[in-house]
Design an enzyme around this catalytic site. Sequence first.
Site: not given
Ligand SMILES: *Cc1c(COP(=O)(O)O)cnc(C)c1O
Length: 374
Positions: A40, A134, A164, A223, A267, A314-316
């Site tokens: 992601k 969540r 999760h 995951r 700045y 700064c921005m850049d």
């Molecule tokens: C982002 C995410 C992960 C990965 O988590 P890490 O800590 O980066 O390994 C796994 N499961 C879900 C639901 C996530 O949102």
Amino acid sequence: MDKGNLFRSWAEIDLKQLRKNCLAYKNMLQAGQQIMAVVKADGYGHGAVRTALTLQKGGVELFAVSNVNEAVELRDGGIEGEILILGYTPAQCASVLKNYDITQALLSSAHAESFVAQGISVKAQFAIDTGMNRIGLDGDDPNACASAIRHYAPFFRLTGLFTHLCSADTPDGKQFTNGQIKKFIRVAESVKDLALPYVHYMNTAGGLWHNPGLKLSAVSLVRLGISLYGLKPDYENVLPAGIAPALTWKAVISMIKTVKEGETIGYGRTYTAPSTRVIATVPVGYADGYNRALSNKGVVLVHGKRAPIVGRVCMDQIMIDVTDIPEAKFEDEVTLIGTDGEETYSADDMARDIGTIGYEVVCDISKRVPRIYH
Ligand SMILES: *Cc1c(COP(=O)(O)O)cnc(C)c1O
């Protein structure tokens, strides 16, 4: 104009290291456990398609993203295996999900209901909430979870369940994590007869420290996100040997000058030279994702030495003090994140300096910074 930015500020992604990280992690899993690569947020800033293709070549067949655009990008980019969307997708996207053979997480009964109303049967997995509060069906009531899952199963191609873990990366989270896993197993067992192929709960930290080798479904999987990229869930964590950051962020010195004692820099004039200082300007700023909280805090590696940021980001552009690095000169390469000689300043180090996590640091590196792969 990536062409110009290749000589201004760029990120180098070591694809071999990504594969090594995946393999090193996989080697400490139990026999039969597979990796679902979490790519992601454009592969945590590393480039989702390039990352996923590299891992696919290395044998990974399961991928996860956060939204439908990311999923379509992977499919269009040549990813053939399972693609699971871990978060919200509006039911109006049902036909896209179906056409692209993408699996959607179902966040709640209301979410499932909106898909049912579309009349298109998509591949889906139910999220179960075991304490993070969540997304997911409430795991505190396994019977209600089971009846919701059974109620909606005929309207989807239901392929799994997942939860999760929200504090698997610290020692104080141990007890809570065990409770989350117990709750999840209770739900999984109450729908065992559905023989869902993917029932999973481990993220990076879960796979490392909360992996009893349970077999909850046909495919046992972790995951894997942050450690794929070589970073730590929590700064205090120790990762398995062989895992190292895959991304290095570089830039050049665009100007060097001497600043007299008492002069200020940048700045808001937040830095005053305590003596004559040699100051280098580097053409990278918060619009590149170089966090403004690094003002007067961060460091840049120059010729293998640490040069502190002076004044505000700064921005850049940023300014660094190279008084003690006399060899520094116009157009020298500098390292914003990575290793130069004996010195390392990792995304995790940068994150610690500004009170965040490595995840945010790498996700924030903006599109303006071209990624180079080798
Ligand atoms: C982002 C995410 C992960 C990965 O988590 P890490 O800590 O980066 O390994 C796994 N499961 C879900 C639901 C996530 O949102």
